[in-house]
Design a protein around this motif. Structure first.
Motif, short mmCIF file in Angstrom:
data_model
loop_
_atom_site.label_atom_id
_atom_site.label_comp_id
_atom_site.label_asym_id
_atom_site.label_seq_id
_atom_site.Cartn_x
_atom_site.Cartn_y
_atom_site.Cartn_z
N TYR A 251 0.83 -1.21 0.00
CA TYR A 251 0.00 0.00 0.00
C TYR A 251 0.86 1.25 0.00
O TYR A 251 0.60 2.23 -0.70
N LYS A 259 -3.01 8.75 -0.72
CA LYS A 259 -2.95 7.66 0.25
C LYS A 259 -2.66 8.19 1.65
O LYS A 259 -3.19 7.70 2.64
N ALA A 262 -5.87 9.69 2.95
CA ALA A 262 -6.83 8.64 3.31
C ALA A 262 -6.42 7.96 4.60
O ALA A 262 -7.26 7.65 5.46
N PHE A 263 -5.12 7.72 4.77
CA PHE A 263 -4.63 7.08 5.99
C PHE A 263 -4.89 7.94 7.21
O PHE A 263 -5.34 7.47 8.26
N LEU A 265 -7.17 10.36 7.61
CA LEU A 265 -8.61 10.43 7.88
C LEU A 265 -9.12 9.16 8.53
O LEU A 265 -9.92 9.19 9.46
N THR A 266 -8.65 8.01 8.04
CA THR A 266 -9.06 6.73 8.62
C THR A 266 -8.61 6.62 10.07
O THR A 266 -9.38 6.20 10.95
N LEU A 267 -7.36 6.99 10.34
CA LEU A 267 -6.84 6.95 11.70
C LEU A 267 -7.62 7.88 12.62
O LEU A 267 -7.94 7.52 13.77
N MET A 269 -10.76 8.82 12.30
CA MET A 269 -12.08 8.25 12.53
C MET A 269 -12.02 7.12 13.56
O MET A 269 -12.88 7.00 14.43
N ILE A 270 -10.97 6.30 13.48
CA ILE A 270 -10.81 5.20 14.44
C ILE A 270 -10.64 5.76 15.85
O ILE A 270 -11.26 5.30 16.80
#
Length: 350
Positions: A251, A259, A262-263, A265-267, A269-270
């Motif tokens: 990845y 990327k 996106a990483f 934002l994902t972190l 949200m978690i």
């Protein structure tokens, strides 16, 4: 006799033949047809049988066949300064060697960085000229007088390249009185021999170097100077099981801005939803109570409250907190479906 008038007026457009534009013009999602697919497969099969996918070497950069000899990306500069000296001149003793090659018939395509196949080489140098030894004892001054200053480009010319590209030009200019071996390709050999004979008035009989061609020189150079570990066509490695570490490394192999965004934002949200879950669980545990085996309830969490109200659907036991020096009163039975309030400090039920 009737005269026929032809209307030559017509509308036309110049088409930039990209795949997308051609699809738009014919209103199709694909340009493939059954017969076209069969032809493409046949061409691919034939190219493979001819060995055109054979990898000759690994180019370190892009080389342009139209760039002038002074530029680092010039394909002609690469040919005259590296390919010819290492693959042709090295066969002979001394440094008195000259190769003269017409630039109008030499190369037809660029070479690109990365693996270079036989098909790429043929695209760049399609003529595969046979190399001739014009003569091995020609005075440098006669060569210059016959063909002009080596690698000279007219300032008014729209082209960056000279008419003839010389390999060994600096040595020639520095030693006009020395004698040189002169090489050229089969397309130019007759012209060059004639021009030189017109200067020195002696007979010249060029000799073919059997098996030595421009393609031969290029292949030898790429094999020796551009060698690199490459995967042979058709020899695919078996696919390895994909682990979580492989997925993560693959990845981030191309660590693009998209990327990274996106990483992040994902972190975020978690972390956010994890924090919400922890807070919700803590709040729920704070405001819940459990009946003990004796049937009593612990309402010590109401010590700091002034008034609390609740609605009950059944009879419950209400006790005062035992940790504040107060004596617990007898159990007060509350009727069903009643709205009650109590003050923990007054120990009264209203």
């Amino acid at each position: 006799q009737k005269s026929i008038s032809i209307n030559t007026d017509f509308e036309h457009i110049f088409i930039n033949t990209t795949v997308k534009l051609m699809k738009d013009l014919v209103h199709k999602n694909t340009l493939r047809t059954p017969n076209g697919t069969k032809l493409s497969n046949f061409i691919h099969k034939t190219r493979k049988e001819l060995g055109l996918f054979q990898i000759l070497g690994c180019s370190p950069a892009n080389f342009n066949y139209k760039s002038g000899l002074q530029k680092s990306d010039s394909l002609w500069r690469l040919y005259t300064e590296r390919v010819v000296p290492t693959q042709l001149f090295s066969r002979y003793k001394g440094n008195d060697n000259i190769l003269i090659h017409g630039t109008t018939v030499g190369f037809r395509h660029n070479l690109f960085e990365g693996n270079v196949t036989l098909n790429d080489l043929i695209s760049a140098s399609p003529f595969n000229d046979t190399i001739y030894l014009v003569d091995d004892n020609i005075k440098g001054g006669d060569i210059i007088n016959a063909l002009g200053k080596p690698n000279y480009v007219d300032p008014d010319s729209k082209y960056e390249l000279p008419y003839f590209a010389f390999a060994g030009a600096e040595n020639l200019l520095a030693n006009r009185d020395a004698h040189f071996r002169v090489f050229t390709g089969d397309f130019d050999v007759a012209y060059i021999a004639e021009k030189i004979m017109s200067i020195n008035d002696r007979n010249i009989e060029p000799k073919e170097l059997v098996g030595v061609t421009t393609g031969f020189l290029w292949e030898g150079f790429m094999n020796k100077m551009w060698a690199c570990p490459v995967q042979k066509p058709g020899a695919e490695e078996p696919e390895k099981p994909k682990t979580i570490f492989w997925v993560i490394s693959n990845y981030f192999e191309t660590f693009t801005a998209l990327k990274v965004t996106a990483f992040i934002l994902t972190l975020a949200m978690i972390i956010f939803f994890g924090w919400m879950f922890v807070c919700r669980s803590q709040r729920k545990s704070t405001f819940s109570y459990n009946n003990s085996e004796s049937g009593s309830s612990d309402l010590s969490h109401l010590d700091d409250l002034s008034v609390d109200e609740f609605e009950t659907n059944q009879n419950i036991n209400v006790y005062m907190p035992s940790g504040r020096g107060l004596t617990s009163p007898p159990v007060a039975k509350l009727p069903r479906k009643t709205y009650q309030s109590f003050h923990p400090l007054d120990n009264k039920i209203i």
